[in-house]
Design a protein around this motif. Structure first.
Motif, mmCIF file in Angstrom:
data_model
loop_
_atom_site.group_PDB
_atom_site.id
_atom_site.type_symbol
_atom_site.label_atom_id
_atom_site.label_comp_id
_atom_site.label_asym_id
_atom_site.label_seq_id
_atom_site.Cartn_x
_atom_site.Cartn_y
_atom_site.Cartn_z
ATOM 1 N N ALA A 133 56.499 6.139 56.945
ATOM 2 C CA ALA A 133 57.495 6.316 58.005
ATOM 3 C C ALA A 133 57.009 7.332 59.045
ATOM 4 N N HIS A 134 56.334 8.385 58.572
ATOM 5 C CA HIS A 134 55.787 9.393 59.487
ATOM 6 C C HIS A 134 54.724 8.773 60.398
ATOM 7 N N LEU A 135 53.851 7.959 59.833
ATOM 8 C CA LEU A 135 52.829 7.291 60.633
ATOM 9 C C LEU A 135 53.452 6.334 61.649
ATOM 10 N N HIS A 136 54.457 5.590 61.211
ATOM 11 C CA HIS A 136 55.130 4.663 62.123
ATOM 12 C C HIS A 136 55.790 5.426 63.262
ATOM 13 N N HIS A 137 56.432 6.540 62.962
ATOM 14 C CA HIS A 137 57.067 7.361 63.989
ATOM 15 C C HIS A 137 56.018 7.955 64.936
ATOM 16 N N TYR A 138 54.875 8.310 64.401
ATOM 17 C CA TYR A 138 53.805 8.870 65.233
ATOM 18 C C TYR A 138 53.315 7.846 66.251
ATOM 19 N N TYR A 139 53.058 6.617 65.791
ATOM 20 C CA TYR A 139 52.476 5.607 66.669
ATOM 21 C C TYR A 139 53.509 5.005 67.627
ATOM 22 N N THR A 140 54.751 4.923 67.248
ATOM 23 C CA THR A 140 55.758 4.267 68.077
ATOM 24 C C THR A 140 56.554 5.231 68.939
ATOM 25 N N VAL A 141 56.638 6.500 68.564
ATOM 26 C CA VAL A 141 57.477 7.447 69.306
ATOM 27 C C VAL A 141 56.662 8.626 69.827
ATOM 28 N N GLN A 142 56.027 9.347 68.934
ATOM 29 C CA GLN A 142 55.394 10.603 69.325
ATOM 30 C C GLN A 142 54.204 10.394 70.263
ATOM 31 N N LEU A 143 53.290 9.507 69.880
ATOM 32 C CA LEU A 143 52.093 9.297 70.698
ATOM 33 C C LEU A 143 52.442 8.772 72.095
ATOM 34 N N PRO A 144 53.275 7.712 72.239
ATOM 35 C CA PRO A 144 53.633 7.281 73.610
ATOM 36 C C PRO A 144 54.360 8.366 74.403
ATOM 37 N N HIS A 145 55.252 9.117 73.729
ATOM 38 C CA HIS A 145 55.999 10.156 74.441
ATOM 39 C C HIS A 145 55.062 11.254 74.952
ATOM 40 N N ILE A 146 54.100 11.657 74.144
ATOM 41 C CA ILE A 146 53.161 12.701 74.564
ATOM 42 C C ILE A 146 52.289 12.197 75.714
ATOM 43 N N MET A 147 51.873 10.932 75.652
ATOM 44 C CA MET A 147 51.063 10.376 76.736
ATOM 45 C C MET A 147 51.851 10.327 78.042
ATOM 46 N N GLU A 148 53.137 9.988 77.966
ATOM 47 C CA GLU A 148 53.956 9.981 79.173
ATOM 48 C C GLU A 148 54.124 11.389 79.729
ATOM 49 N N ARG A 149 54.280 12.377 78.848
ATOM 50 C CA ARG A 149 54.379 13.758 79.310
ATOM 51 C C ARG A 149 53.078 14.214 79.957
ATOM 52 N N MET A 150 51.962 13.755 79.445
ATOM 53 C CA MET A 150 50.677 14.121 80.035
ATOM 54 C C MET A 150 50.528 13.548 81.449
ATOM 55 N N ASP A 151 51.018 12.336 81.666
ATOM 56 C CA ASP A 151 50.897 11.710 82.985
ATOM 57 C C ASP A 151 51.922 12.255 83.974
ATOM 58 N N GLY A 152 53.127 12.545 83.486
ATOM 59 C CA GLY A 152 54.160 13.030 84.394
ATOM 60 C C GLY A 152 54.529 11.969 85.415
ATOM 61 N N ASP A 153 54.701 12.379 86.666
ATOM 62 C CA ASP A 153 55.055 11.448 87.740
ATOM 63 C C ASP A 153 53.850 11.095 88.603
ATOM 64 N N VAL A 154 52.652 11.290 88.080
ATOM 65 C CA VAL A 154 51.463 11.060 88.898
ATOM 66 C C VAL A 154 51.337 9.592 89.297
ATOM 67 N N TYR A 155 51.733 8.665 88.413
ATOM 68 C CA TYR A 155 51.597 7.252 88.749
ATOM 69 C C TYR A 155 52.657 6.822 89.762
ATOM 70 N N ASP A 156 53.816 7.461 89.742
ATOM 71 C CA ASP A 156 54.806 7.187 90.783
ATOM 72 C C ASP A 156 54.278 7.624 92.144
ATOM 73 N N GLN A 157 53.622 8.774 92.175
ATOM 74 C CA GLN A 157 53.059 9.251 93.430
ATOM 75 C C GLN A 157 51.886 8.377 93.879
ATOM 76 N N LEU A 158 51.084 7.932 92.924
ATOM 77 C CA LEU A 158 49.971 7.056 93.287
ATOM 78 C C LEU A 158 50.477 5.708 93.796
ATOM 79 N N ARG A 159 51.561 5.208 93.212
ATOM 80 C CA ARG A 159 52.131 3.953 93.699
ATOM 81 C C ARG A 159 52.613 4.115 95.132
#
Length: 335
Positions: free
Chosen positions: A223-249
């Motif tokens: 369950a921890h691994l599933h939560h890591y791959y489906t929730v934590q990892l995507p959420h951290i990647m989105e935090r790393m990008d921030g709104d940079v792709y909105d500005q690039l668009r």
């Protein structure tokens, strides 16, 4: 024969996968930073090129607009006048220069949007995101290590229980075979068998307890691994990008709209001039010049002027006014 592959611990495999993930995210961060820098440099150079081109084209158009190409009517371009078409080309060039100067300002605004502040903000977010991801990965690895410890104890107890089961079975078999032996010997074997049976029951109870713990821990780690791959990892990647792709668009939209607006304005102007240029012919040029100055109204008619002694009558096709004039000059009427 090839030696059997070396068995790698699950925690080591997961650590290797996590290390690859960190490496890929770090590479992505570098590529994004390089992209921002490239776009900044491109916008800066493109703004300079557009400004230089617009100013040069503006000076060139103004230089020729000062000359007297206003020959004839101001709407001569609609009649296929080469001078009118040429004046339209100069005016369109001047408008294109203004559009290019406006585009240069738009590119300068793009330069501001892709400034170093955006790149620095992304680098800070990426650094914090990678640190957070490492902490989350450490938690997952520790959970897997705990699972491995429980699994190891489970397998050890399984071996102990198997050994106790074999010994208990041997003791029971020996006790059954000792029915015809002396009493104290048979009693000792029965006690040994009972002791081994009790030991086996104790091992089975401990094995059952550890097996339940192993199964529960295994479910929790999955369950921890599933939560890591489906929730934590995507959420951290989105935090790393921030709104940079909105500005690039928005950057890409502004860049494309700027170029399309300039090209559309140029296309509209020169399409109109192209239609007018199709009317430029030698016949239209002659007609235009005649209408402008060489001819005004109906073409002239020349009258017959007889001499004084000429008694020839005036042809009926000649105007009457001219005949009266001839009579006055001759001093007599014609028969």
């Amino acid at each position: 024969m090839q030696p059997p592959p070396r068995k790698v611990k699950e925690s080591q495999q997961v650590k290797q996968v996590f290390s690859e993930q960190l490496g890929k995210l770090h590479t992505k961060q570098q590529l994004d930073t390089e992209l921002l820098e490239e776009m900044r440099c491109f916008s800066k150079q493109r703004a300079a090129i557009e400004k230089d081109y617009g100013q040069t084209l503006q000076r060139l158009a103004a230089q020729y607009q000062k000359r007297d190409w206003q020959r004839g009517k101001t709407d001569a371009v609609t009649f296929g006048s080469v001078f009118g078409v040429w004046r339209s080309v100069l005016d369109a060039s001047a408008k294109s220069a203004v559009a290019r100067l406006a585009a240069a300002e738009e590119y300068r605004s793009l330069l501001g949007e892709t400034s170093r502040n955006l790149r620095c903000a992304k680098e800070v977010r990426a650094k914090r995101g990678l640190e957070l991801l490492q902490r989350v990965q450490v938690e997952v690895v520790e959970a897997i290590r705990e699972l491995n410890r429980i699994k190891k104890r489970y397998h050890q107890l399984g071996h102990i229980a198997d050994a106790a089961r074999e010994k208990a079975a041997e003791a029971q078999a020996r006790a059954r075979k000792s029915d015809h032996r002396i009493f104290h010997f048979r009693t000792g074997l029965q006690k040994m068998s009972a002791k081994l049976s009790s030991r086996l029951k104790e091992c089975d109870d401990r094995l059952h307890e550890v097996r339940n713990e192993y199964l529960l821990t295994l479910a929790a780690v999955n369950a921890h691994l599933h939560h890591y791959y489906t929730v934590q990892l995507p959420h951290i990647m989105e935090r790393m990008d921030g709104d940079v792709y909105d500005q690039l668009r928005g950057h890409f939209n502004l860049l494309c709209n700027t170029e399309m607006r300039v090209c559309l304005a140029t296309h509209t102007e020169y399409s109109r001039i192209l239609d007018s240029a199709a009317k430029v012919t030698s016949g239209r040029s002659v007609q235009h010049i005649l209408q402008e100055g060489l001819s005004s109204g109906a073409p002239p008619r020349l009258a017959f002027q007889p001499t004084v002694s000429d008694g020839v009558g005036i042809p009926k096709s000649l105007p009457a006014t001219n005949t009266s004039q001839g009579d006055r000059q001759g001093g007599r009427k014609t028969p």
